[in-house]
Each structure stands twice: as structure tokens, then as C-alpha cells.
Design an enzyme around this catalytic site. Structure first.
Site, PDB file in Angstrom:
ATOM      1  N   CYS A   1      41.431  59.106   0.505  1.00  0.00           N
ATOM      2  CA  CYS A   1      40.880  60.328  -0.127  1.00  0.00           C
ATOM      3  C   CYS A   1      40.044  61.022   0.800  1.00  0.00           C
ATOM      4  O   CYS A   1      39.142  60.632   1.284  1.00  0.00           O
ATOM      5  CB  CYS A   1      40.254  60.086  -1.445  1.00  0.00           C
ATOM      6  SG  CYS A   1      39.404  61.370  -2.036  1.00  0.00           S
TER       7      CYS A   1
ATOM      8  N   LYS B   1      43.812  53.522 -13.608  1.00  0.00           N
ATOM      9  CA  LYS B   1      42.384  53.486 -13.443  1.00  0.00           C
ATOM     10  C   LYS B   1      41.595  52.573 -14.452  1.00  0.00           C
ATOM     11  O   LYS B   1      42.215  52.355 -15.523  1.00  0.00           O
ATOM     12  CB  LYS B   1      41.830  55.016 -13.886  1.00  0.00           C
ATOM     13  CG  LYS B   1      42.330  55.892 -12.586  1.00  0.00           C
ATOM     14  CD  LYS B   1      41.917  57.317 -13.164  1.00  0.00           C
ATOM     15  CE  LYS B   1      42.603  58.413 -12.064  1.00  0.00           C
ATOM     16  NZ  LYS B   1      42.695  59.688 -12.520  1.00  0.00           N
TER      17      LYS B   1
ATOM     18  N   VAL C   1      37.361  60.114  -7.580  1.00  0.00           N
ATOM     19  CA  VAL C   1      36.523  59.598  -6.578  1.00  0.00           C
ATOM     20  C   VAL C   1      36.334  60.910  -5.629  1.00  0.00           C
ATOM     21  O   VAL C   1      37.088  61.808  -5.517  1.00  0.00           O
ATOM     22  CB  VAL C   1      37.239  58.309  -5.731  1.00  0.00           C
ATOM     23  CG1 VAL C   1      37.311  57.104  -6.606  1.00  0.00           C
ATOM     24  CG2 VAL C   1      38.477  58.825  -5.262  1.00  0.00           C
TER      25      VAL C   1
ATOM     26  N   GLU D   1      31.827  64.273  -7.589  1.00  0.00           N
ATOM     27  CA  GLU D   1      32.044  65.503  -6.713  1.00  0.00           C
ATOM     28  C   GLU D   1      31.526  65.331  -5.307  1.00  0.00           C
ATOM     29  O   GLU D   1      30.242  65.242  -5.042  1.00  0.00           O
ATOM     30  CB  GLU D   1      31.429  66.651  -7.298  1.00  0.00           C
ATOM     31  CG  GLU D   1      31.904  67.062  -8.339  1.00  0.00           C
ATOM     32  CD  GLU D   1      33.480  67.671  -8.152  1.00  0.00           C
ATOM     33  OE1 GLU D   1      33.806  68.143  -7.119  1.00  0.00           O
ATOM     34  OE2 GLU D   1      34.432  67.518  -9.052  1.00  0.00           O
ATOM     35  N   SER D   2      32.230  65.319  -4.300  1.00  0.00           N
ATOM     36  CA  SER D   2      31.816  65.064  -2.858  1.00  0.00           C
ATOM     37  C   SER D   2      30.753  66.009  -2.341  1.00  0.00           C
ATOM     38  O   SER D   2      29.894  65.388  -1.642  1.00  0.00           O
ATOM     39  CB  SER D   2      33.156  65.211  -2.136  1.00  0.00           C
ATOM     40  OG  SER D   2      33.777  66.389  -2.130  1.00  0.00           O
TER      41      SER D   2
HETATM   42  N1  GSH Z   1      36.587  68.205  -6.458  1.00  0.00           N
HETATM   43  C1  GSH Z   1      36.461  66.710  -6.030  1.00  0.00           C
HETATM   44  C2  GSH Z   1      37.879  66.383  -5.814  1.00  0.00           C
HETATM   45  C3  GSH Z   1      38.232  64.828  -5.550  1.00  0.00           C
HETATM   46  C4  GSH Z   1      39.674  64.428  -5.834  1.00  0.00           C
HETATM   47  O1  GSH Z   1      40.593  65.386  -6.004  1.00  0.00           O
HETATM   48  N2  GSH Z   1      39.733  63.140  -5.626  1.00  0.00           N
HETATM   49  C5  GSH Z   1      41.169  62.637  -5.864  1.00  0.00           C
HETATM   50  C6  GSH Z   1      41.431  61.679  -4.665  1.00  0.00           C
HETATM   51  S1  GSH Z   1      41.930  62.412  -3.018  1.00  0.00           S
HETATM   52  C7  GSH Z   1      41.287  61.918  -7.370  1.00  0.00           C
HETATM   53  O2  GSH Z   1      40.351  61.035  -7.425  1.00  0.00           O
HETATM   54  N3  GSH Z   1      42.326  61.810  -7.853  1.00  0.00           N
HETATM   55  C8  GSH Z   1      42.538  61.301  -8.866  1.00  0.00           C
HETATM   56  C9  GSH Z   1      42.758  61.993 -10.186  1.00  0.00           C
HETATM   57  O3  GSH Z   1      42.626  63.312 -10.081  1.00  0.00           O
HETATM   58  O4  GSH Z   1      43.303  61.500 -11.066  1.00  0.00           O
HETATM   59  C10 GSH Z   1      35.567  66.279  -5.049  1.00  0.00           C
HETATM   60  O5  GSH Z   1      35.419  67.224  -4.218  1.00  0.00           O
HETATM   61  O6  GSH Z   1      35.158  65.281  -4.941  1.00  0.00           O
END
Ligand code: GSH
Length: 204
Positions: A28, A55, A68, A80-81
């Protein structure tokens, strides 16, 4: 703790008081932002990898969005990153990555959103927020079978090329990176709907 991803039905790995934990997925780019900041600042932490196609309930309780990265320490949870990176930089102010000057900070935020500028100096938060996406550009060339797509060696983009070289030398980047072929292989699995979250993991 095992780095294999925790899936639906798995038992919640107990937390230890005062130990910072990152909920992660190894491919990710958003979670890689947080890992870059953790490693660059030498912040002690443990990693729990999550199976995002299956999950665990305890993960959804922690972050109902089911995404994540998530940071956790004692009773504090931050998803949130960008929020995780800024929180880390505030809690561990040594070797600060976020500019103190509010005007520069505002512009770093603008650049982070627009992803339109690169710089060569000492890395700062902007570099770490941008890098995971930049690292994946060469993957597009592999997927499109077009090696010249973003040819940094051709000398057309000297600033970008120098930034790329400088970033790749950072220990935090070396510790979190995959090469273009590996990213492409993982991404094809992701597109197929059955990604292998434990791909290339060297443990039994
Ligand atoms: N806006 C979020 C985006 C995080 C994101 O999209 N993570 C993806 C993995 S790359 C995720 O957890 N996807 C699982 C889902 O949405 O079900 C951030 O910046 O943390």
C-alpha cells in the site's frame, strides 16, 4: 510477531503498553508513507499486516473505513496516511520533517495535494508523502510493456532524476521499496481480485 497478513477470523494480536503499532499492507503506497516516516525517524514500532480482502472484525472496529495505514498506541488510534505522518512528526519532533513556518507548511500541503514539484535537498515530509507514488511509476512501464515511458536515464529530467537517486539511497526507502517488476506482479494479482498480501515475504 509474524509479518503474514491477519485475515477474517484471526485472533487480535495483543498490544503492549507504550508500544506503537502500525496496521499495514505491504504493497500500500499510503501505508508506505507512514513506514517511511517511522523508519527515517527511527521510531520504535511493531507492524501488523492486514488482509484487505478478508478483514478481521477487530480491524474494522479499530477503523470502520477498513483502510490502512492505522497507528495505535495505548488508547490512541490514528488512521489516514497524512494524519499519521503529521502525528508522528509532532510526537517525535527531532529531525523534523514538517516545516515550522506556517506559510511554508501551507505550501508543502499544497504541493502534496498537487504533486507538482520535486526537490533535492535533505528529505522532508513532502518527499515521503510523494515517494510511494513515484516509486510505482516505473511499474506502469512494465505493465504497458513500454520501458521508455518514464526514462530517467535519458537525461530529459535532470532534477527529477537527481531526486530519484537521492531518495533511493535513504535507508527508509531501501527498507520499504519493491522494484518495478515486483510492483507489477503484485498489481496484476490485485487486479485479478486475489492479491497475495504475503508475496515475497521471507518467513515460514
Ligand atoms: N486516504 C487514505 C487511503 C488509504 C487506502 O486507500 N488504503 C488502501 C490500501 S492501498 C486500503 O486500505 N484499502 C482497503 C479498502 O479500502 O477496503 C490514506 O491516505 O490513508
Amino acid at each position: 510477531m509474524s509479518l503474514k497478513s491477519f485475515a477474517q477470523g484471526s485472533v487480535f494480536p495483543p498490544t503492549k503498553q507504550g508500544v506503537l503499532r502500525l496496521y499495514n499492507m505491504r504493497f500500500c503506497p499510503f501505508a508506505q508513507r507512514t513506514r517511511l516516516v517511522l523508519l527515517h525517524k527511527n521510531i520504535p514500532h511493531e507492524v501488523v499486516n492486514v488482509h484487505l480482502k478478508s478483514k478481521p472484525d477487530w480491524f474494522l472496529e479499530l477503523n470502520p473505513l477498513g483502510q490502512v495505514p492505522v497507528l495505535q498506541i495505548d488508547d490512541k488510534v490514528v488512521p489516514e496516511s497524512t494524519a499519521t505522518c503529521e502525528w508522528l512528526d509532532d510526537v517525535y519532533p527531532e529531525n523534523r520533517l514538517t516545516p515550522v513556518d506556517p506559510y511554508r507548511r501551507a505550501w508543502d500541503r499544497v504541493l502534496t495535494e498537487y504533486i507538482s514539484k520535486v526537490r533535492r535537498s535533505k528529505p522532508c515530509m513532502f518527499d515521503f508523502l510523494l515517494w510511494p507514488f513515484f516509486e510505482r511509476f516505473p511499474m506502469l512501464a512494465v505493465l504497458k510493456e513500454n520501458p521508455g515511458m518514464l526514462d530517467l536515464e535519458a537525461g530529459k529530467f535532470p532534477t527529477l532524476s537527481a531526486w530519484d537517486k537521492a531518495m533511493r539511497k535513504l535507508p527508509a526507502v531501501m527498507a520499504t521499496s519493491f522494484d518495478a517488476q515486483s510492483h507489477a506482479t503484485w498489481f496484476k494479482g490485485h487486479l485479478s481480485g486475489a492479491p497475495d498480501y504475503d508475496m515475497y515475504l521471507k518467513e515460514d
